[in-house]
Design an enzyme around this catalytic site. Structure first.
Site, PDB file in Angstrom:
ATOM      1  N   SER A 148       0.852  -1.214   0.000  1.00 32.99           N
ATOM      2  CA  SER A 148       0.000   0.000   0.000  1.00 32.99           C
ATOM      3  C   SER A 148       0.873   1.245   0.000  1.00 32.99           C
ATOM      4  O   SER A 148       2.004   1.228   0.519  1.00 32.99           O
ATOM      5  CB  SER A 148      -0.877   0.013   1.250  1.00 32.99           C
ATOM      6  OG  SER A 148      -1.508   1.274   1.389  1.00 32.99           O
ATOM      7  N   TYR A 162      -1.874  -0.710  10.250  1.00 33.02           N
ATOM      8  CA  TYR A 162      -1.891  -0.985   8.810  1.00 33.02           C
ATOM      9  C   TYR A 162      -0.642  -0.406   8.142  1.00 33.02           C
ATOM     10  O   TYR A 162       0.015  -1.073   7.341  1.00 33.02           O
ATOM     11  CB  TYR A 162      -3.162  -0.381   8.212  1.00 33.02           C
ATOM     12  CG  TYR A 162      -3.367  -0.612   6.740  1.00 33.02           C
ATOM     13  CD1 TYR A 162      -3.796  -1.847   6.246  1.00 33.02           C
ATOM     14  CD2 TYR A 162      -3.159   0.411   5.812  1.00 33.02           C
ATOM     15  CE1 TYR A 162      -4.011  -2.051   4.889  1.00 33.02           C
ATOM     16  CE2 TYR A 162      -3.366   0.224   4.458  1.00 33.02           C
ATOM     17  CZ  TYR A 162      -3.793  -1.008   3.998  1.00 33.02           C
ATOM     18  OH  TYR A 162      -4.012  -1.209   2.653  1.00 33.02           O
TER      19      TYR A 162
HETATM   20  N1  LIG Z   1      -8.772  -0.418  -1.096  1.00 33.95           N
HETATM   21  C1  LIG Z   1      -7.665   0.298  -1.084  1.00 33.95           C
HETATM   22  O1  LIG Z   1      -7.683   1.539  -1.169  1.00 33.95           O
HETATM   23  C2  LIG Z   1      -6.321  -0.388  -0.974  1.00 33.95           C
HETATM   24  C3  LIG Z   1      -5.179   0.390  -1.189  1.00 33.95           C
HETATM   25  C4  LIG Z   1      -3.937  -0.220  -1.080  1.00 33.95           C
HETATM   26  C5  LIG Z   1      -3.849  -1.559  -0.783  1.00 33.95           C
HETATM   27  N2  LIG Z   1      -4.981  -2.294  -0.578  1.00 33.95           N
HETATM   28  C6  LIG Z   1      -4.821  -3.717  -0.256  1.00 33.95           C
HETATM   29  O2  LIG Z   1      -5.566  -4.520  -1.143  1.00 33.95           O
HETATM   30  C7  LIG Z   1      -5.864  -5.755  -0.500  1.00 33.95           C
HETATM   31  C8  LIG Z   1      -7.349  -6.063  -0.668  1.00 33.95           C
HETATM   32  O3  LIG Z   1      -8.090  -5.052   0.001  1.00 33.95           O
HETATM   33  P1  LIG Z   1      -9.499  -4.504  -0.545  1.00 33.95           P
HETATM   34  O4  LIG Z   1      -9.368  -3.062  -0.701  1.00 33.95           O
HETATM   35  O5  LIG Z   1      -9.953  -5.339  -1.664  1.00 33.95           O
HETATM   36  O6  LIG Z   1     -10.387  -4.724   0.761  1.00 33.95           O
HETATM   37  P2  LIG Z   1     -11.605  -5.690   1.088  1.00 33.95           P
HETATM   38  O7  LIG Z   1     -12.662  -5.527   0.073  1.00 33.95           O
HETATM   39  O8  LIG Z   1     -11.914  -5.453   2.511  1.00 33.95           O
HETATM   40  O9  LIG Z   1     -10.982  -7.129   0.882  1.00 33.95           O
HETATM   41  C9  LIG Z   1     -10.197  -7.744   1.858  1.00 33.95           C
HETATM   42  C10 LIG Z   1      -9.931  -9.162   1.404  1.00 33.95           C
HETATM   43  O10 LIG Z   1      -9.161  -9.819   2.394  1.00 33.95           O
HETATM   44  C11 LIG Z   1      -9.776 -11.065   2.672  1.00 33.95           C
HETATM   45  N3  LIG Z   1      -9.583 -11.439   4.077  1.00 33.95           N
HETATM   46  C12 LIG Z   1      -9.771 -10.671   5.156  1.00 33.95           C
HETATM   47  N4  LIG Z   1      -9.514 -11.383   6.273  1.00 33.95           N
HETATM   48  C13 LIG Z   1      -9.169 -12.628   5.869  1.00 33.95           C
HETATM   49  C14 LIG Z   1      -8.781 -13.814   6.547  1.00 33.95           C
HETATM   50  N5  LIG Z   1      -8.683 -13.868   7.882  1.00 33.95           N
HETATM   51  N6  LIG Z   1      -8.499 -14.915   5.818  1.00 33.95           N
HETATM   52  C15 LIG Z   1      -8.602 -14.855   4.490  1.00 33.95           C
HETATM   53  N7  LIG Z   1      -8.951 -13.775   3.770  1.00 33.95           N
HETATM   54  C16 LIG Z   1      -9.224 -12.664   4.473  1.00 33.95           C
HETATM   55  C17 LIG Z   1     -11.245 -10.877   2.368  1.00 33.95           C
HETATM   56  O11 LIG Z   1     -11.765 -12.130   1.985  1.00 33.95           O
HETATM   57  P3  LIG Z   1     -13.141 -12.746   2.563  1.00 33.95           P
HETATM   58  O12 LIG Z   1     -13.889 -11.663   3.276  1.00 33.95           O
HETATM   59  O13 LIG Z   1     -13.832 -13.221   1.331  1.00 33.95           O
HETATM   60  O14 LIG Z   1     -12.684 -13.855   3.441  1.00 33.95           O
HETATM   61  C18 LIG Z   1     -11.212  -9.923   1.198  1.00 33.95           C
HETATM   62  O15 LIG Z   1     -11.131 -10.629  -0.022  1.00 33.95           O
HETATM   63  C19 LIG Z   1      -5.443  -5.602   0.967  1.00 33.95           C
HETATM   64  O16 LIG Z   1      -4.187  -6.205   1.171  1.00 33.95           O
HETATM   65  C20 LIG Z   1      -5.353  -4.100   1.114  1.00 33.95           C
HETATM   66  O17 LIG Z   1      -4.485  -3.716   2.143  1.00 33.95           O
HETATM   67  C21 LIG Z   1      -6.225  -1.746  -0.677  1.00 33.95           C
END
Ligand SMILES: NC(=O)c1ccc[n+]([C@@H]2O[C@H](COP(=O)([O-])OP(=O)(O)OC[C@H]3O[C@@H](n4cnc5c(N)ncnc54)[C@H](OP(=O)(O)O)[C@@H]3O)[C@@H](O)[C@H]2O)c1
Length: 263
Positions: A148, A162
């Protein structure tokens, strides 16, 4: 020079947390470029975007909680029996926790550092036999960690664990890249700026206009931005790149992330 530089035909990939958000963007891109893809989720298949992904290409579903004691081992066993080897591991599953400094709870550190740093490391450690079996000198296996902008630039949101977790993940990426090059595995990270997903929906609904205004390129991250970076790092085009943390943030990490004015 081959014009198939970006093809993933014949490759097998895993995306953790591939059932929604950035994980779906990653899985869809890998499928569109020809890979066979497995995704993990804690939820049942029907509660994820699996069906739409399966329409794009060969897709497998592994239901597991990666933070649970046997979660990572369950993924190894499922991949060993269903795919046999693994060309591409995308460590995408992640969690954040926001709270004011004075109230930031100890449990946030445990939960966030576990899923955002320890689990990606455990995934590489446990899946090494599968990655090593697929990797070759000029066609290494790939690990891509989803980091990130918060891991290498100081932002304004109160997501202390985070930020530390993503900084840790970026550094673990470099350490593992140095260790695994000779075993024909590259390890890189993508460091996105803000993407509209469940993780950020509330924050962006409140501050989205300010976030966009402060961004040098004037918009949020879109799925094609994630896809472009991921396909580069996982295809023949990126075979000689390892230990990189690739910012996909429209220039946010150059300075404006820390000077953002919230509403
Ligand atoms: N959104 C942003 O602005 C942003 C920016 C930079 C980086 N990121 C990174 O992108 C990645 C995905 O985030 P997102 O934005 O798509 O958020 P999100 O919609 O909240 O997705 C989070 C994902 O993590 C999975 N997860 C959470 N806890 C888990 C566990 N205990 N075991 C297995 N899977 C788990 C969830 O899967 P289930 O709920 O289906 O289990 C879901 O697919 C993360 O690493 C985040 O830090 C996001």
């Amino acid at each position: 020079m081959s014009t198939d530089l970006f093809s993933l035909k014949g490759k097998q990939a895993l995306v953790t947390g591939g059932g929604r958000g950035v994980g779906v963007m990653c899985a869809a891109a890998l499928l569109d470029f020809g890979a066979e893809v497995a995704i993990t989720s804690r939820r049942a298949k029907e509660e994820t975007e699996f069906a739409a992904l399966a329409e794009r290409g060969p897709c497998h579903f592994i239901q597991t909680d990666l933070a649970a004691t046997h979660g990572v081992a369950e993924v190894y066993e499922a991949l060993r029996t269903r795919l046999g080897t693994l060309d591409i591991l995308v460590n995408n599953a992640g969690v954040t926790w926001g709270a004011p400094l004075e109230e930031y709870p100890a449990e946030a550190w445990e939960k966030v550092l576990k899923l955002d740093v320890a689990v990606p490391f455990r995934m590489v450690q446990t899946l090494l036999p599968l990655l090593e079996a697929a990797g070759k000198h000029r066609a290494p296996s790939r690990v891509v960690n989803i980091g990130s902008v918060d891991g290498h630039a100081v932002g304004v949101f109160d997501n202390f664990a985070y930020a530390a977790g993503k900084a840790g993940l970026h550094q673990v990426t470099k350490v593992l890249a140095q260790r695994l090059g000779s075993r024909h595995i590259t390890v890189n990270a993508i460091a996105p700026g803000p993407v509209m997903t469940k993780m950020t929906a509330a924050l962006l609904e409140e501050n989205g206009a300010a976030v966009v205004d402060a961004n040098p390129l004037g918009r949020l991250v879109e799925s094609s931005d994630i896809a472009g970076a991921l396909i580069y790092l996982t295809s023949a085009a990126g075979a000689y790149v390892t230990g990189a943390v690739l910012p996909v943030d429209g220039g946010f990490s150059l300075g404006s992330w820390s000077s953002l004015r919230l509403t």
